[in-house]
Design a protein around this motif. Structure first.
Motif, short mmCIF file in Angstrom:
data_model
loop_
_atom_site.label_atom_id
_atom_site.label_comp_id
_atom_site.label_asym_id
_atom_site.label_seq_id
_atom_site.Cartn_x
_atom_site.Cartn_y
_atom_site.Cartn_z
N ASP A 36 30.47 -87.56 0.61
CA ASP A 36 31.01 -88.73 -0.06
C ASP A 36 32.25 -89.18 0.72
O ASP A 36 33.11 -88.36 1.06
N ALA A 37 32.32 -90.51 0.98
CA ALA A 37 33.38 -91.02 1.87
C ALA A 37 34.78 -90.73 1.32
O ALA A 37 35.72 -90.54 2.09
N LEU A 38 34.94 -90.67 0.00
CA LEU A 38 36.28 -90.48 -0.57
C LEU A 38 36.52 -89.06 -1.07
O LEU A 38 37.56 -88.46 -0.80
N TRP A 42 33.75 -82.97 3.44
CA TRP A 42 33.88 -83.29 4.87
C TRP A 42 34.74 -84.54 5.09
O TRP A 42 35.01 -84.91 6.23
N ALA A 43 35.19 -85.21 4.02
CA ALA A 43 36.17 -86.30 4.18
C ALA A 43 37.57 -85.72 4.36
O ALA A 43 38.44 -86.35 4.94
N ARG A 44 37.76 -84.49 3.84
CA ARG A 44 39.11 -83.88 3.90
C ARG A 44 39.19 -82.76 4.93
O ARG A 44 40.26 -82.43 5.40
N TYR A 45 38.04 -82.14 5.20
CA TYR A 45 38.04 -80.99 6.12
C TYR A 45 37.01 -81.24 7.21
O TYR A 45 36.00 -81.88 6.97
N ASP A 46 37.28 -80.65 8.37
CA ASP A 46 36.34 -80.76 9.48
C ASP A 46 35.38 -79.56 9.40
O ASP A 46 35.84 -78.42 9.48
N PRO A 47 34.06 -79.83 9.28
CA PRO A 47 33.13 -78.71 9.18
C PRO A 47 33.24 -77.75 10.37
O PRO A 47 33.03 -76.54 10.23
N ALA A 48 33.62 -78.27 11.53
CA ALA A 48 33.74 -77.41 12.72
C ALA A 48 34.84 -76.36 12.53
O ALA A 48 34.81 -75.30 13.16
N ASP A 49 35.82 -76.65 11.65
CA ASP A 49 36.92 -75.69 11.41
C ASP A 49 36.58 -74.68 10.34
O ASP A 49 37.31 -73.69 10.16
N LEU A 50 35.52 -74.95 9.54
CA LEU A 50 35.30 -74.13 8.34
C LEU A 50 33.85 -73.66 8.15
O LEU A 50 33.63 -72.65 7.48
N ASN A 217 19.02 -90.80 -6.37
CA ASN A 217 20.27 -90.72 -5.62
C ASN A 217 21.10 -91.97 -5.92
O ASN A 217 20.55 -93.04 -6.17
N LEU A 218 22.41 -91.82 -5.85
CA LEU A 218 23.28 -92.99 -6.02
C LEU A 218 23.21 -93.91 -4.81
O LEU A 218 23.46 -95.12 -4.93
N GLN A 219 22.92 -93.33 -3.65
CA GLN A 219 22.98 -94.08 -2.38
C GLN A 219 21.66 -93.97 -1.65
O GLN A 219 20.93 -93.00 -1.86
N PRO A 220 21.40 -94.92 -0.73
CA PRO A 220 20.21 -94.78 0.12
C PRO A 220 20.31 -93.56 1.03
O PRO A 220 21.41 -93.09 1.33
#
Ligand code: BJW
Ligand code: ZN
Length: 254
Positions: A36-38, A42-50, A217-220
């Motif tokens: 989710d964009a907000l 992954w909007a707050r953390y980088d998956p590569a770091d965690l 789903n809420l989104q496409p």
């Protein structure tokens, strides 16, 4: 919003239902999604770091603490009406002598808490921690660990038994899920962005094998143009209505 009548008909007549869920089904329980964009993780953390084995090797303390915080947050969350509707659907399917398979990408075990049985967990579980040295696994339901990283009695470091990017999924879970997708006549894709493989490949497989595919789903998603029916809305609202309209079964538990 009126539900599409064909979705009700397919639910009533399906001989083999397979369901794939993603983070969206747990959003209404207060668990953040990933993309989710907000509010997504992954909007707050980088998956590569965690969420990679390399991140854990670099900084096991940081990664362990982050997963432990998520474990403690999930401990305060309860299944929502979407989880309960899928548990009810499984019981109805069994009563009618139909096949039913629930496949989840979620690591929160809220499906099991709602009463779903034999859930196929593609990406592991936040509750299980595994020693990277001896492989011993244990369920951890207690309070925050406090000291990171965790240590096994053998001296090895313990990690959450979730599947990180670049890691293989549990082979038996993948093969069971693929068999269920390929042999289903109705496939439900619920609350997943459908961008992470091999899980998203199950939707492709169901389409190719001729199942009716319903997306909630809420989104496409990348599969929205290929599926047979789309219901745009919250799974916690849509799924109970589908089960009620198809079978007259009211979803009460929350
Ligand atoms: C609602 C809602 C509401 C919100 N109601 N809806 C083929 C092509 C391209 C790349 C690859 C490929 N094959 C493999 C790859 C690489 C990679 C991958 O897929 N990358 C892509 C992202 C580009 N895959 C892997 O690395 C996998 N491993 C692998 O392939 O190994 C190969 C190998 C073989 C042999 C030996 C060694 C290696 C592993 C993938 C692991 C994914 N792990 C994570 C983290 C788990 C741990 C943790 O929790 O931290 O799993 S990533 C994250 O994404 C998590 C999720 O399970 C997964 C899927 O996300 P999900 O559930 O779809 O959530 P969102 O947030 O994306 O979407 C939520 C949706 O809900 C949205 O659509 C909303 O609109 C909706 N929604 N509220 C209804 N109320
Ligand atoms: Zn050990």
């Amino acid at each position: 919003m009126t539900l599409p009548p064909q979705a009700i008909d397919w639910l009533r007549s399906a001989k083999a239902i397979a369901v794939l869920t993603g983070a969206g089904i747990s959003a209404e329980s207060g668990i953040p999604t990933f993309r989710d964009a907000l509010t997504g993780l992954w909007a707050r953390y980088d998956p590569a770091d965690l969420a990679t084995p390399q991140a854990f090797a670099r900084n096991p303390q940081l990664v362990s603490q982050w997963y432990d915080q998520r474990r403690c947050r999930v401990a305060d969350c309860r299944p929502n009406a979407g989880h309960f509707a899928l548990a009810a659907l499984q019981h109805i399917a069994i009563d009618h002598g139909r096949e039913f398979t629930l496949i989840t990408q979620n690591v929160d075990r809220l499906h099991q808490a709602a009463g779903s049985m034999d859930v196929i967990e593609l990406h592991g579980s936040l509750w299980i921690w595994r020693c990277i040295n001896c492989g011993q696994e244990a369920e951890e339901r207690g309070p925050a660990f406090g000291n990171y990283p965790l240590r096994c009695t053998c001296g090895g470091v313990r990690r959450p038994a979730v599947v990180w990017f670049g890691e293989a999924l549990p082979a038996d879970a993948v093969s069971q899920a693929q068999r269920a997708a390929a042999s289903s006549d109705l496939f439900l894709s619920i609350g997943t962005s459908s961008v992470v493989y091999p899980a998203a490949g199950l939707i492709e497989q169901a389409i190719q094998c001729g199942a009716k595919v319903l997306e909630v789903n809420l989104q496409p998603t990348p599969f929205s143009d290929a599926v047979d029916c789309i219901i745009r809305g919250r799974s916690g609202e849509i799924l109970p209505r589908l089960v009620q309209q198809a079978f007259g079964h009211k979803i009460s538990g929350q």
